[in-house]
Design a protein around this motif. Sequence first.
Motif, PDB file in Angstrom:
ATOM      1  N   GLU A  32       0.863  -1.192   0.000  1.00 49.81           N
ATOM      2  CA  GLU A  32       0.000   0.000   0.000  1.00 49.81           C
ATOM      3  C   GLU A  32       0.893   1.234   0.000  1.00 49.81           C
ATOM      4  O   GLU A  32       1.812   1.346   0.814  1.00 49.81           O
ATOM      5  N   ARG A  33       0.657   2.137  -0.935  1.00 49.45           N
ATOM      6  CA  ARG A  33       1.484   3.341  -1.011  1.00 49.45           C
ATOM      7  C   ARG A  33       1.178   4.286   0.146  1.00 49.45           C
ATOM      8  O   ARG A  33       0.021   4.517   0.489  1.00 49.45           O
ATOM      9  N   GLN A  34       2.260   4.820   0.728  1.00 47.82           N
ATOM     10  CA  GLN A  34       2.130   5.804   1.791  1.00 47.82           C
ATOM     11  C   GLN A  34       2.295   7.209   1.214  1.00 47.82           C
ATOM     12  O   GLN A  34       2.792   7.394   0.100  1.00 47.82           O
ATOM     13  N   ASP A  35       1.890   8.201   1.982  1.00 50.20           N
ATOM     14  CA  ASP A  35       1.994   9.587   1.522  1.00 50.20           C
ATOM     15  C   ASP A  35       3.443   9.990   1.265  1.00 50.20           C
ATOM     16  O   ASP A  35       3.713  10.852   0.419  1.00 50.20           O
ATOM     17  N   ASP A  36       4.383   9.380   1.993  1.00 44.50           N
ATOM     18  CA  ASP A  36       5.788   9.752   1.825  1.00 44.50           C
ATOM     19  C   ASP A  36       6.473   8.957   0.711  1.00 44.50           C
ATOM     20  O   ASP A  36       7.689   9.067   0.531  1.00 44.50           O
ATOM     21  N   GLY A  37       5.704   8.151  -0.044  1.00 42.97           N
ATOM     22  CA  GLY A  37       6.265   7.405  -1.156  1.00 42.97           C
ATOM     23  C   GLY A  37       6.726   6.008  -0.806  1.00 42.97           C
ATOM     24  O   GLY A  37       7.014   5.200  -1.701  1.00 42.97           O
TER      25      GLY A  37
END
Length: 255
Positions: A135-140
């Motif tokens: 799952e992609r996080q906001d920080d990449g």
Amino acid sequence: MGGQLPAEPATEELTIDQLAAKVGMTVRNVRAYAGRGLIPPPRLAGRTGYYGADHVARLTLVRELLDKGYTLAAVERMMSELPDGALALGVFETLVSPWTPAEPEVITEQQLAERAGIPHNPDTIAKLVDLGIAERQDDGRLRISNPDLLRTGLEVIKLGVPLDAIFEMLPKLLDHADAVAKIYVELFRSTVWRQFADAGLPAEGWPEIQRTLEGIIPLAGQALVAAFREAMGREIEAVAYEELGVAPDTVPSTG
């Protein structure tokens, strides 16, 4: 006085602010759940309410169930059938703990590629996200919800199995795992649990339900592994015969 026994420590009591902090909730949420009857009223001393172990257990269970994706309405129905918060929490933890994956892990895309021993490829990452493995996080970075599953896949890659073949196989594997889990859960639900429910969920029966779960969950895993090993042996023999013309009885044992 010298022979007097020390007084036993009183049961810990918490204010609503302390209770909220202990279970990782806001005071507003605690009040809301109390208003829905998910916890019993506190002990009042003047105008201050004090909460104990049962309140902590019940609110912990509420939080755990919500975190698992249950709706608040579903949680309310479940909690209404449980006679004691501590017992309920024990049963719930028995149900989920043995099979809960390792704690989620957050890594970079480059770290993932290095672990697999393959060049970084954005298309590969996108596929992992599509499959729900990452799952992609906001920080990449990538959040891996089931590191054990990912680790197993990486080891298969290192054995030389193409990545595309793994991606094609993985949904089938997860579907079969879901099917097997449903079989075992329904077995428990239609026998032990049904008898308990038909008896009116007696409070004295909860410890026995927990003991049954503690025994049946690992046994289910052992039975599945044993059946898989036997099935894998048969499949290897069949493929050896089809591909090499080797008679099954001449194939080295896989056990």
